[in-house]
Design an enzyme around this catalytic site. Structure first.
Site, mmCIF file in Angstrom:
data_model
loop_
_atom_site.group_PDB
_atom_site.id
_atom_site.type_symbol
_atom_site.label_atom_id
_atom_site.label_comp_id
_atom_site.label_asym_id
_atom_site.label_seq_id
_atom_site.Cartn_x
_atom_site.Cartn_y
_atom_site.Cartn_z
ATOM 1 N N LYS A 84 0.506 -1.237 -0.163
ATOM 2 C CA LYS A 84 0.418 -0.063 -0.380
ATOM 3 C C LYS A 84 0.574 1.159 -0.131
ATOM 4 O O LYS A 84 1.418 0.975 0.530
ATOM 5 C CB LYS A 84 -1.042 0.312 1.100
ATOM 6 C CG LYS A 84 -1.293 1.665 1.733
ATOM 7 C CD LYS A 84 -2.893 1.335 2.722
ATOM 8 C CE LYS A 84 -3.819 2.371 2.582
ATOM 9 N NZ LYS A 84 -4.963 2.225 3.666
ATOM 10 N N ARG A 95 -11.381 9.950 2.605
ATOM 11 C CA ARG A 95 -10.520 10.985 3.014
ATOM 12 C C ARG A 95 -11.990 11.745 3.908
ATOM 13 O O ARG A 95 -12.299 11.704 5.525
ATOM 14 C CB ARG A 95 -9.280 10.849 3.025
ATOM 15 C CG ARG A 95 -7.845 10.491 3.684
ATOM 16 C CD ARG A 95 -6.578 10.555 3.572
ATOM 17 N NE ARG A 95 -6.136 9.613 2.807
ATOM 18 C CZ ARG A 95 -4.466 9.872 3.040
ATOM 19 N NH1 ARG A 95 -4.453 11.442 2.924
ATOM 20 N NH2 ARG A 95 -3.312 8.724 3.234
ATOM 21 N N LYS A 98 1.240 10.188 5.650
ATOM 22 C CA LYS A 98 1.392 8.531 5.672
ATOM 23 C C LYS A 98 2.325 7.729 5.407
ATOM 24 O O LYS A 98 2.330 6.736 5.349
ATOM 25 C CB LYS A 98 0.115 8.038 5.374
ATOM 26 C CG LYS A 98 -1.440 8.815 6.407
ATOM 27 C CD LYS A 98 -2.364 7.655 5.941
ATOM 28 C CE LYS A 98 -3.617 8.226 6.495
ATOM 29 N NZ LYS A 98 -4.959 7.086 6.811
ATOM 30 N N GLU A 155 7.994 -6.851 0.885
ATOM 31 C CA GLU A 155 5.744 -6.336 1.392
ATOM 32 C C GLU A 155 5.257 -8.282 1.912
ATOM 33 O O GLU A 155 4.510 -8.289 2.631
ATOM 34 C CB GLU A 155 5.417 -5.242 1.939
ATOM 35 C CG GLU A 155 5.968 -4.314 1.986
ATOM 36 C CD GLU A 155 5.481 -4.450 3.706
ATOM 37 O OE1 GLU A 155 4.923 -5.308 4.012
ATOM 38 O OE2 GLU A 155 5.920 -3.300 4.244
ATOM 39 N N LYS A 164 -1.626 -1.333 -3.510
ATOM 40 C CA LYS A 164 -2.770 -0.152 -3.545
ATOM 41 C C LYS A 164 -2.508 0.866 -4.179
ATOM 42 O O LYS A 164 -1.159 1.250 -3.151
ATOM 43 C CB LYS A 164 -3.902 -0.374 -1.846
ATOM 44 C CG LYS A 164 -4.642 0.707 -2.082
ATOM 45 C CD LYS A 164 -5.422 0.697 -0.643
ATOM 46 C CE LYS A 164 -5.665 1.709 -0.408
ATOM 47 N NZ LYS A 164 -6.471 2.058 0.903
ATOM 48 N N SER A 200 -10.625 5.659 -4.570
ATOM 49 C CA SER A 200 -10.926 7.048 -5.081
ATOM 50 C C SER A 200 -11.133 8.084 -5.659
ATOM 51 O O SER A 200 -11.532 8.123 -6.902
ATOM 52 C CB SER A 200 -11.430 7.447 -3.429
ATOM 53 O OG SER A 200 -9.825 7.448 -3.213
ATOM 54 N N TYR A 236 -15.324 1.027 -7.019
ATOM 55 C CA TYR A 236 -16.631 1.874 -6.287
ATOM 56 C C TYR A 236 -17.277 1.691 -7.479
ATOM 57 O O TYR A 236 -18.862 1.937 -7.353
ATOM 58 C CB TYR A 236 -16.342 3.459 -5.854
ATOM 59 C CG TYR A 236 -15.781 3.892 -4.983
ATOM 60 C CD1 TYR A 236 -15.870 3.849 -2.988
ATOM 61 C CD2 TYR A 236 -13.857 3.384 -4.985
ATOM 62 C CE1 TYR A 236 -15.349 3.716 -2.268
ATOM 63 C CE2 TYR A 236 -13.025 3.633 -3.444
ATOM 64 C CZ TYR A 236 -13.464 3.507 -2.757
ATOM 65 O OH TYR A 236 -13.243 3.410 -1.598
HETATM 66 C C1 PBG Z 1 -8.079 3.430 5.550
HETATM 67 C C2 PBG Z 1 -7.724 2.797 4.050
HETATM 68 C C3 PBG Z 1 -7.636 4.715 3.430
HETATM 69 C C4 PBG Z 1 -7.847 3.170 1.982
HETATM 70 C C5 PBG Z 1 -8.987 2.365 2.390
HETATM 71 N N1 PBG Z 1 -8.304 2.390 3.914
HETATM 72 C C6 PBG Z 1 -7.314 5.196 2.876
HETATM 73 C C7 PBG Z 1 -5.183 6.182 3.528
HETATM 74 O O1 PBG Z 1 -5.158 5.317 3.701
HETATM 75 O O2 PBG Z 1 -5.380 7.049 3.900
HETATM 76 C C8 PBG Z 1 -7.982 4.135 0.881
HETATM 77 C C9 PBG Z 1 -9.232 3.710 -0.272
HETATM 78 C C10 PBG Z 1 -9.514 4.420 -1.329
HETATM 79 O O3 PBG Z 1 -9.021 5.202 -1.255
HETATM 80 O O4 PBG Z 1 -10.537 4.575 -1.619
HETATM 81 N N2 PBG Z 1 -6.299 3.252 6.485
#
Ligand code: PBG
Length: 331
Positions: free
Chosen positions: A201, A211, A224, A240, A255, A281, A320
């Site tokens: 990720k 968010r 992050k 990982e 992701k 998203s 989505y």
């Molecule tokens: C939370 C999480 C996130 C997403 C899925 N789980 C956001 C992040 O890590 O800030 C993002 C999914 C998306 O953008 O559709 N840990």
């Protein structure tokens, strides 16, 4: 020895629809999709999310209805994310451990509505529950601690498993959390609860609308990058994945999705395990913006991008567009 033009004309097999169907190398079906859903409090509530046009948060009753819709469409799994009410957010994210939190109520409502006809995937990370919007516990310097966070994530995962989750999906990127969660599931009577780890990720700019959806954007200060991966890295993604598999992950996720298809392919070739991708998203929003701007046809863009994940080697995609794509594929 391969033949050459004009003995070989690659356009021959493309000339008709039946022939294209016959030579198609990959297929996309509703069963390839996991549908992410956002849960909000109340009853009979639908809250549209401005930065995710066409996606809403639903109260628990609406979530159950979406799950029934997924079953009817042949979408085998939903992924749940709560928009925790502001007064239940805290620095330690304790609401994540509440057996009556939005997530647990949604899990139970789906199970009541659909029985075993649908898989319920639940996100393990603290960002929808913390006042500061980070995925874990922070120390005085604002650093997201690893081992203390893992201890809470284990309890969060158990809380979700007790409520009936089928797949625990840790999205936090702490070191060692898959093993800790696996052991806890085994020791607490959940040997068949799966773990799909968000193994690779990235610290991505594509998560903005998510968010907004879970209400963490305005709270989050900084980024992050001390736990999510550097977009410049590929080799590290393989490390990982290797680690999470060794710790007991049943499947792994990459992701975001489309910008990281090279990672999907490398993971698939190296490990030969079920790989999933999250079309996140911001990717969804890009497609919808392009459509709104008249730059492309929604249905074609949706199906083409989803097929790209299959071609790259994915077992499935979190998207989505799941319900919309399933409707197109079922038509
Ligand atoms: C939370 C999480 C996130 C997403 C899925 N789980 C956001 C992040 O890590 O800030 C993002 C999914 C998306 O953008 O559709 N840990």
């Amino acid at each position: 020895m391969s033949s050459t033009y004009p003995n070989l004309r690659l356009r021959r097999t493309r000339a008709t629809s039946w022939s294209r169907a016959l030579h198609r190398e990959n297929v996309l079906t509703p069963a390839d999709m996991i549908w992410p859903l956002f849960v909000t409090q109340g009853e009979g509530q639908e809250e549209p999310i401005a930065t995710l046009p066409g996606v809403s948060r639903w109260s628990v009753d609406g979530i159950a209805a979406r799950a029934r819709e997924a079953v009817a469409l042949g979408v085998p799994c939903v992924a749940l994310f709560p928009n925790t009410p502001a007064d239940k957010r805290s620095d330690d994210g304790a609401e994540a451990l509440n057996p009556d939190n939005l997530m647990c109520r949604a899990i139970k409502a789906i199970r009541d509505a659909c029985g075993e006809d649908i898989g319920i995937l639940t996100d393990v990370a603290l960002d929808p529950y913390t006042a500061h919007g980070q995925d874990g516990l922070i120390d005085e310097a604002g650093y997201v601690t690893n081992d203390d966070t893992v201890a809470v994530l284990v309890d969060q995962a158990l809380n979700q498993a007790e409520a009936g989750a089928d797949i625990i999906a840790p999205s936090d990127m702490m070191d060692g959390r898959v093993q800790a969660i696996r052991i806890a599931l085994e020791m607490n009577g959940h040997p068949n609860v799966q773990i799909m780890s968000y193994a690779a990720k990235y610290a991505s700019a594509f998560y903005g609308p998510f968010r907004d959806a879970v209400g963490s954007r305005g709270r989050l200060k900084g980024d992050k990058k001390t736990y999510q991966m550097d977009p410049a890295n590929g080799e590290e993604a393989l490390r990982e994945v290797e680690l999470d598999l060794a710790e007991g992950a049943d499947s792994v996720m990459v992701k975001p999705g489309l910008p990281y298809l090279d990672i999907v392919r490398r993971v698939k070739e190296q490990f030969e395990v079920p790989v999933f991708a999250y079309q996140v998203s911001g990717e969804y929003a890009m497609i919808e913006s392009a459509v709104a701007a008249g730059a492309g046809d929604r249905d074609a863009l949706v199906l083409e991008t989803l097929m790209a994940f299959k071609r790259a080697g994915c077992s499935g995609v979190l998207t989505y567009h799941a319900a919309h794509a399933a409707r197109l594929l079922n038509a």
